[in-house]
Design a protein around this motif. Structure first.
Motif, short mmCIF file in Angstrom:
data_model
loop_
_atom_site.label_atom_id
_atom_site.label_comp_id
_atom_site.label_asym_id
_atom_site.label_seq_id
_atom_site.Cartn_x
_atom_site.Cartn_y
_atom_site.Cartn_z
N GLU A 99 0.83 -1.20 0.00
CA GLU A 99 0.00 0.00 0.00
C GLU A 99 0.86 1.26 0.00
O GLU A 99 0.54 2.24 -0.67
CB GLU A 99 -0.95 0.01 1.19
CG GLU A 99 -1.88 1.22 1.20
CD GLU A 99 -2.95 1.15 2.25
OE1 GLU A 99 -2.87 1.92 3.24
OE2 GLU A 99 -3.88 0.32 2.10
N LYS A 100 1.96 1.23 0.75
CA LYS A 100 2.87 2.38 0.78
C LYS A 100 3.43 2.65 -0.61
O LYS A 100 3.53 3.81 -1.05
CB LYS A 100 4.01 2.13 1.77
CG LYS A 100 3.59 2.17 3.23
CD LYS A 100 3.16 3.56 3.63
CE LYS A 100 2.86 3.62 5.13
NZ LYS A 100 2.35 4.95 5.53
N ARG A 101 3.80 1.58 -1.32
CA ARG A 101 4.31 1.76 -2.68
C ARG A 101 3.23 2.31 -3.60
O ARG A 101 3.49 3.18 -4.44
CB ARG A 101 4.83 0.43 -3.23
CG ARG A 101 6.16 -0.01 -2.64
CD ARG A 101 6.79 -1.11 -3.48
NE ARG A 101 5.93 -2.27 -3.62
CZ ARG A 101 5.89 -3.28 -2.77
NH1 ARG A 101 6.69 -3.27 -1.72
NH2 ARG A 101 5.09 -4.31 -2.97
N ALA A 102 2.01 1.82 -3.44
CA ALA A 102 0.91 2.30 -4.27
C ALA A 102 0.66 3.79 -4.05
O ALA A 102 0.39 4.54 -4.99
CB ALA A 102 -0.36 1.50 -3.98
N LEU A 103 0.77 4.24 -2.81
CA LEU A 103 0.51 5.64 -2.49
C LEU A 103 1.57 6.58 -3.05
O LEU A 103 1.36 7.80 -3.11
CB LEU A 103 0.41 5.82 -0.97
CG LEU A 103 -0.85 5.26 -0.31
CD1 LEU A 103 -0.72 5.27 1.20
CD2 LEU A 103 -2.09 6.04 -0.75
N SER A 104 2.70 6.02 -3.48
CA SER A 104 3.78 6.87 -4.00
C SER A 104 3.56 7.30 -5.45
O SER A 104 4.26 8.15 -5.96
CB SER A 104 5.12 6.12 -3.90
OG SER A 104 5.13 4.98 -4.74
N SER A 105 2.57 6.69 -6.13
CA SER A 105 2.26 7.09 -7.51
C SER A 105 0.84 7.62 -7.58
O SER A 105 -0.02 7.27 -6.76
CB SER A 105 2.42 5.90 -8.46
OG SER A 105 1.39 4.94 -8.25
N GLU A 106 0.59 8.46 -8.56
CA GLU A 106 -0.74 9.07 -8.69
C GLU A 106 -1.81 8.02 -8.98
O GLU A 106 -2.89 8.03 -8.39
CB GLU A 106 -0.71 10.11 -9.81
CG GLU A 106 -2.01 10.89 -9.96
CD GLU A 106 -1.91 12.00 -10.99
OE1 GLU A 106 -2.96 12.41 -11.50
OE2 GLU A 106 -0.78 12.42 -11.29
N GLU A 107 -1.48 7.09 -9.88
CA GLU A 107 -2.45 6.04 -10.22
C GLU A 107 -2.71 5.14 -9.02
O GLU A 107 -3.86 4.77 -8.73
CB GLU A 107 -1.92 5.23 -11.39
CG GLU A 107 -2.88 4.15 -11.87
CD GLU A 107 -2.32 3.35 -13.03
OE1 GLU A 107 -2.99 2.40 -13.47
OE2 GLU A 107 -1.21 3.68 -13.51
N GLY A 108 -1.63 4.76 -8.32
CA GLY A 108 -1.78 3.89 -7.16
C GLY A 108 -2.56 4.57 -6.05
O GLY A 108 -3.41 3.94 -5.39
N ARG A 109 -2.29 5.84 -5.82
CA ARG A 109 -3.01 6.57 -4.77
C ARG A 109 -4.51 6.64 -5.09
O ARG A 109 -5.35 6.48 -4.20
CB ARG A 109 -2.44 7.98 -4.62
CG ARG A 109 -3.16 8.82 -3.58
CD ARG A 109 -2.50 10.16 -3.37
NE ARG A 109 -3.28 10.97 -2.46
CZ ARG A 109 -3.28 10.84 -1.14
NH1 ARG A 109 -2.50 9.94 -0.57
NH2 ARG A 109 -4.03 11.61 -0.36
N ALA A 110 -4.83 6.86 -6.36
CA ALA A 110 -6.24 6.91 -6.75
C ALA A 110 -6.93 5.57 -6.47
O ALA A 110 -8.07 5.53 -6.00
CB ALA A 110 -6.36 7.27 -8.23
N ALA A 111 -6.22 4.46 -6.75
CA ALA A 111 -6.79 3.14 -6.51
C ALA A 111 -6.99 2.91 -5.01
O ALA A 111 -8.02 2.37 -4.58
CB ALA A 111 -5.88 2.07 -7.09
N VAL A 112 -6.01 3.32 -4.19
CA VAL A 112 -6.13 3.16 -2.74
C VAL A 112 -7.30 3.98 -2.21
O VAL A 112 -8.10 3.50 -1.39
CB VAL A 112 -4.82 3.58 -2.04
CG1 VAL A 112 -5.02 3.64 -0.52
CG2 VAL A 112 -3.71 2.59 -2.37
N MET A 113 -7.43 5.22 -2.67
CA MET A 113 -8.53 6.07 -2.21
C MET A 113 -9.88 5.51 -2.61
O MET A 113 -10.85 5.58 -1.85
CB MET A 113 -8.35 7.49 -2.74
CG MET A 113 -7.18 8.24 -2.11
SD MET A 113 -7.35 8.31 -0.31
CE MET A 113 -5.70 8.85 0.16
N ARG A 114 -9.96 4.91 -3.81
CA ARG A 114 -11.22 4.28 -4.22
C ARG A 114 -11.57 3.14 -3.28
O ARG A 114 -12.73 2.95 -2.91
CB ARG A 114 -11.12 3.78 -5.66
CG ARG A 114 -11.25 4.87 -6.72
CD ARG A 114 -11.52 4.27 -8.09
NE ARG A 114 -10.49 3.32 -8.51
CZ ARG A 114 -9.40 3.66 -9.17
NH1 ARG A 114 -9.17 4.94 -9.46
NH2 ARG A 114 -8.52 2.75 -9.54
N SER A 115 -10.56 2.34 -2.92
CA SER A 115 -10.82 1.21 -2.03
C SER A 115 -11.26 1.67 -0.65
O SER A 115 -12.08 1.03 0.00
CB SER A 115 -9.58 0.32 -1.92
OG SER A 115 -8.59 0.91 -1.10
#
Length: 261
Positions: A99-115
Protein backbone atom coordinates in the motif's frame (compact mmCIF):
# COMPACT_ATOMS: atom_id res chain seq x y z
CA UNK A 1 -24.85 -1.56 18.49
CA UNK A 2 -22.95 1.64 19.17
CA UNK A 3 -20.10 2.87 17.05
CA UNK A 4 -17.14 5.10 17.77
CA UNK A 5 -17.58 8.52 16.20
CA UNK A 6 -16.74 12.19 16.41
CA UNK A 7 -18.05 15.51 15.15
CA UNK A 8 -14.62 17.01 14.59
CA UNK A 9 -11.96 16.60 11.91
CA UNK A 10 -10.18 13.34 11.18
CA UNK A 11 -6.91 13.17 13.08
CA UNK A 12 -8.55 14.10 16.37
CA UNK A 13 -7.82 10.65 17.79
CA UNK A 14 -11.35 9.31 17.24
CA UNK A 15 -12.79 7.28 14.40
CA UNK A 16 -15.06 9.12 11.95
CA UNK A 17 -18.76 8.39 12.21
CA UNK A 18 -20.16 5.14 10.82
CA UNK A 19 -23.91 4.78 10.56
CA UNK A 20 -25.02 2.44 13.38
CA UNK A 21 -27.48 0.58 11.13
CA UNK A 22 -24.74 0.19 8.53
CA UNK A 23 -22.45 -1.34 11.16
CA UNK A 24 -25.17 -3.84 12.01
CA UNK A 25 -25.70 -4.57 8.32
CA UNK A 26 -21.97 -5.15 7.82
CA UNK A 27 -21.82 -7.55 10.77
CA UNK A 28 -24.92 -9.42 9.62
CA UNK A 29 -23.71 -9.64 6.02
CA UNK A 30 -20.29 -10.97 7.00
CA UNK A 31 -21.75 -13.43 9.52
CA UNK A 32 -24.17 -14.74 6.90
CA UNK A 33 -21.46 -15.18 4.26
CA UNK A 34 -19.15 -16.93 6.71
CA UNK A 35 -21.95 -19.19 7.91
CA UNK A 36 -22.46 -20.20 4.27
CA UNK A 37 -18.72 -20.87 3.83
CA UNK A 38 -18.72 -22.88 7.07
CA UNK A 39 -21.70 -24.98 5.96
CA UNK A 40 -20.03 -25.66 2.59
CA UNK A 41 -16.81 -26.50 4.41
CA UNK A 42 -18.55 -29.04 6.65
CA UNK A 43 -20.24 -30.70 3.67
CA UNK A 44 -16.91 -30.74 1.84
CA UNK A 45 -15.17 -32.24 4.89
CA UNK A 46 -17.76 -35.03 4.97
CA UNK A 47 -17.17 -35.75 1.27
CA UNK A 48 -13.41 -35.70 1.81
CA UNK A 49 -13.68 -38.12 4.73
CA UNK A 50 -15.95 -40.40 2.70
CA UNK A 51 -13.59 -40.46 -0.26
CA UNK A 52 -10.49 -41.05 1.82
CA UNK A 53 -11.96 -43.71 4.15
CA UNK A 54 -14.55 -45.33 1.91
CA UNK A 55 -17.05 -45.50 4.80
CA UNK A 56 -19.61 -42.81 4.08
CA UNK A 57 -21.76 -43.54 7.13
CA UNK A 58 -18.76 -43.16 9.42
CA UNK A 59 -17.80 -39.98 7.56
CA UNK A 60 -21.22 -38.45 8.19
CA UNK A 61 -21.36 -39.58 11.82
CA UNK A 62 -18.05 -38.03 12.81
CA UNK A 63 -15.28 -39.15 10.52
CA UNK A 64 -15.09 -35.64 9.06
CA UNK A 65 -14.34 -34.26 12.52
CA UNK A 66 -11.54 -36.78 12.98
CA UNK A 67 -9.92 -35.57 9.76
CA UNK A 68 -10.09 -31.97 10.93
CA UNK A 69 -8.69 -32.94 14.33
CA UNK A 70 -5.78 -34.70 12.65
CA UNK A 71 -5.05 -31.57 10.63
CA UNK A 72 -5.23 -29.37 13.73
CA UNK A 73 -2.77 -31.67 15.51
CA UNK A 74 -0.41 -31.99 12.54
CA UNK A 75 2.30 -29.92 14.26
CA UNK A 76 3.35 -29.49 17.89
CA UNK A 77 1.58 -26.61 19.66
CA UNK A 78 4.64 -24.35 19.82
CA UNK A 79 5.39 -24.83 16.12
CA UNK A 80 1.75 -24.24 15.22
CA UNK A 81 1.53 -20.97 17.14
CA UNK A 82 4.89 -19.78 15.85
CA UNK A 83 4.05 -20.58 12.22
CA UNK A 84 0.63 -18.92 12.43
CA UNK A 85 2.03 -15.72 13.95
CA UNK A 86 4.96 -15.59 11.54
CA UNK A 87 2.68 -16.06 8.52
CA UNK A 88 0.22 -13.39 9.65
CA UNK A 89 2.98 -10.88 10.43
CA UNK A 90 4.79 -11.53 7.15
CA UNK A 91 1.60 -11.06 5.11
CA UNK A 92 0.71 -7.92 7.05
CA UNK A 93 4.17 -6.46 6.40
CA UNK A 94 3.84 -7.24 2.69
CA UNK A 95 0.36 -5.73 2.55
CA UNK A 96 1.48 -2.60 4.39
CA UNK A 97 4.53 -2.09 2.17
CA UNK A 98 2.45 -2.74 -0.96
CA UNK A 99 0.00 0.00 0.00
CA UNK A 100 2.87 2.38 0.78
CA UNK A 101 4.31 1.76 -2.68
CA UNK A 102 0.91 2.30 -4.27
CA UNK A 103 0.51 5.64 -2.49
CA UNK A 104 3.78 6.87 -4.00
CA UNK A 105 2.26 7.09 -7.51
CA UNK A 106 -0.74 9.07 -8.69
CA UNK A 107 -2.45 6.04 -10.22
CA UNK A 108 -1.78 3.89 -7.16
CA UNK A 109 -3.01 6.57 -4.77
CA UNK A 110 -6.24 6.91 -6.75
CA UNK A 111 -6.79 3.14 -6.51
CA UNK A 112 -6.13 3.16 -2.74
CA UNK A 113 -8.53 6.07 -2.21
CA UNK A 114 -11.22 4.28 -4.22
CA UNK A 115 -10.82 1.21 -2.03
CA UNK A 116 -11.11 3.33 1.11
CA UNK A 117 -14.43 4.71 -0.10
CA UNK A 118 -15.83 1.16 -0.19
CA UNK A 119 -16.47 -1.44 2.51
CA UNK A 120 -12.71 -1.30 3.17
CA UNK A 121 -13.34 2.15 4.63
CA UNK A 122 -16.31 1.02 6.69
CA UNK A 123 -15.29 -2.33 8.15
CA UNK A 124 -12.46 -1.02 10.38
CA UNK A 125 -14.96 1.28 12.13
CA UNK A 126 -17.13 -1.58 13.35
CA UNK A 127 -16.71 -1.98 17.16
CA UNK A 128 -13.45 -3.74 17.98
CA UNK A 129 -14.99 -6.66 19.90
CA UNK A 130 -17.26 -7.41 16.94
CA UNK A 131 -14.24 -7.36 14.63
CA UNK A 132 -12.39 -9.88 16.80
CA UNK A 133 -15.35 -12.28 16.75
CA UNK A 134 -15.99 -11.82 13.03
CA UNK A 135 -12.36 -12.30 12.05
CA UNK A 136 -12.12 -15.47 14.16
CA UNK A 137 -15.19 -16.82 12.34
CA UNK A 138 -13.72 -15.77 9.00
CA UNK A 139 -10.43 -17.55 9.64
CA UNK A 140 -12.13 -20.80 10.60
CA UNK A 141 -14.82 -20.85 7.90
CA UNK A 142 -12.70 -19.75 4.95
CA UNK A 143 -9.68 -21.88 5.71
CA UNK A 144 -11.85 -24.95 6.29
CA UNK A 145 -13.46 -24.51 2.88
CA UNK A 146 -10.79 -22.98 0.65
CA UNK A 147 -7.73 -24.77 2.00
CA UNK A 148 -8.67 -27.93 3.95
CA UNK A 149 -11.55 -29.01 1.69
CA UNK A 150 -10.63 -27.77 -1.79
CA UNK A 151 -6.93 -28.62 -1.60
CA UNK A 152 -7.71 -31.85 0.22
CA UNK A 153 -10.24 -32.94 -2.41
CA UNK A 154 -7.83 -32.10 -5.24
CA UNK A 155 -5.11 -34.18 -3.61
CA UNK A 156 -7.50 -37.05 -2.90
CA UNK A 157 -8.89 -37.15 -6.44
CA UNK A 158 -5.76 -36.37 -8.44
CA UNK A 159 -2.97 -38.16 -6.54
CA UNK A 160 -3.84 -41.55 -8.12
CA UNK A 161 -3.50 -39.90 -11.56
CA UNK A 162 -0.72 -37.33 -11.08
CA UNK A 163 2.42 -36.91 -9.01
CA UNK A 164 1.61 -35.72 -5.49
CA UNK A 165 3.31 -32.35 -6.03
CA UNK A 166 1.28 -31.70 -9.19
CA UNK A 167 -1.98 -32.67 -7.46
CA UNK A 168 -1.16 -30.30 -4.60
CA UNK A 169 -0.32 -27.56 -7.10
CA UNK A 170 -3.64 -27.97 -8.87
CA UNK A 171 -5.46 -27.84 -5.55
CA UNK A 172 -3.51 -24.72 -4.58
CA UNK A 173 -4.44 -22.98 -7.83
CA UNK A 174 -8.11 -23.96 -7.69
CA UNK A 175 -8.44 -22.92 -4.04
CA UNK A 176 -6.76 -19.56 -4.67
CA UNK A 177 -8.98 -18.77 -7.66
CA UNK A 178 -12.09 -19.80 -5.70
CA UNK A 179 -10.96 -17.64 -2.76
CA UNK A 180 -10.40 -14.70 -5.11
CA UNK A 181 -13.78 -15.03 -6.82
CA UNK A 182 -15.62 -15.51 -3.51
CA UNK A 183 -14.27 -12.14 -2.40
CA UNK A 184 -15.72 -10.32 -5.39
CA UNK A 185 -12.69 -10.51 -7.65
CA UNK A 186 -12.91 -10.30 -11.42
CA UNK A 187 -11.05 -12.93 -13.48
CA UNK A 188 -9.01 -10.30 -15.35
CA UNK A 189 -7.55 -9.14 -12.03
CA UNK A 190 -6.22 -12.52 -10.91
CA UNK A 191 -2.95 -10.99 -9.69
CA UNK A 192 -4.75 -8.93 -7.04
CA UNK A 193 -3.83 -9.07 -3.37
CA UNK A 194 -6.78 -11.38 -2.59
CA UNK A 195 -5.55 -13.99 -5.04
CA UNK A 196 -2.00 -13.72 -3.70
CA UNK A 197 -3.27 -14.06 -0.13
CA UNK A 198 -5.05 -17.23 -1.20
CA UNK A 199 -1.81 -18.54 -2.67
CA UNK A 200 0.11 -17.71 0.52
CA UNK A 201 -2.39 -19.46 2.79
CA UNK A 202 -2.53 -22.38 0.36
CA UNK A 203 1.23 -22.81 0.30
CA UNK A 204 1.29 -22.72 4.11
CA UNK A 205 -1.40 -25.38 4.29
CA UNK A 206 0.25 -27.66 1.74
CA UNK A 207 3.59 -27.29 3.52
CA UNK A 208 2.26 -27.95 7.03
CA UNK A 209 -0.99 -29.85 6.51
CA UNK A 210 -2.23 -27.85 9.48
CA UNK A 211 -5.58 -26.11 9.62
CA UNK A 212 -4.44 -24.78 13.00
CA UNK A 213 -1.72 -22.75 11.24
CA UNK A 214 -3.71 -21.16 8.44
CA UNK A 215 -7.01 -20.45 10.25
CA UNK A 216 -5.48 -18.38 13.10
CA UNK A 217 -3.01 -16.78 10.69
CA UNK A 218 -5.89 -15.68 8.45
CA UNK A 219 -7.85 -14.27 11.39
CA UNK A 220 -4.78 -12.54 12.89
CA UNK A 221 -3.79 -11.05 9.54
CA UNK A 222 -7.28 -9.63 8.97
CA UNK A 223 -7.36 -8.18 12.47
CA UNK A 224 -3.93 -6.59 12.07
CA UNK A 225 -5.03 -4.92 8.84
CA UNK A 226 -8.26 -3.62 10.37
CA UNK A 227 -6.57 -2.30 13.53
CA UNK A 228 -3.88 -0.60 11.44
CA UNK A 229 -6.56 1.08 9.35
CA UNK A 230 -8.36 2.26 12.47
CA UNK A 231 -5.12 3.84 13.64
CA UNK A 232 -4.55 5.49 10.26
CA UNK A 233 -8.06 6.94 10.26
CA UNK A 234 -7.43 8.53 13.64
CA UNK A 235 -4.10 10.03 12.64
CA UNK A 236 -4.55 11.05 8.99
CA UNK A 237 -7.10 13.80 8.16
CA UNK A 238 -6.82 12.88 4.46
CA UNK A 239 -7.22 9.14 4.93
CA UNK A 240 -10.40 8.90 2.84
CA UNK A 241 -9.47 11.53 0.28
CA UNK A 242 -12.95 12.96 0.82
CA UNK A 243 -15.98 12.24 3.04
CA UNK A 244 -15.85 8.99 5.00
CA UNK A 245 -18.19 6.36 3.51
CA UNK A 246 -21.30 5.85 5.62
CA UNK A 247 -23.69 3.42 3.88
CA UNK A 248 -22.33 1.03 1.27
CA UNK A 249 -24.11 -2.21 2.17
CA UNK A 250 -27.51 -0.65 2.91
CA UNK A 251 -27.66 1.67 -0.11
CA UNK A 252 -28.14 0.49 -3.67
CA UNK A 253 -24.93 0.89 -5.72
CA UNK A 254 -24.90 3.83 -8.10
CA UNK A 255 -23.02 1.86 -10.75
CA UNK A 256 -22.72 -1.75 -11.82
CA UNK A 257 -19.51 -2.31 -9.87
CA UNK A 258 -19.16 -2.28 -6.10
CA UNK A 259 -16.11 -3.37 -4.17
CA UNK A 260 -16.46 -5.96 -1.45
CA UNK A 261 -14.23 -6.64 1.49
Amino acid sequence: MTTEHDTSENGSGRLPLLDAEEALALCFSLTLSQALFLACGIVGAIVLAGLSGGDWLAAVLGGWLQGIEASVRALPTAATVGAACALALALFALSWSSEKRALSSEEGRAAVMRSRQSINGEMPRVPLLALVVLMALTGIAEELLFRYVIIGLAQQLLTPLLPAAVAAGVGLLVSSVAFFLAHGGRPELATSSTFLLGVAFGVAFVATGSLAVVAPAHAFYNLLVLVARRRQMRRDPGYFGGPAPQRIVMDEPDEGTKETA
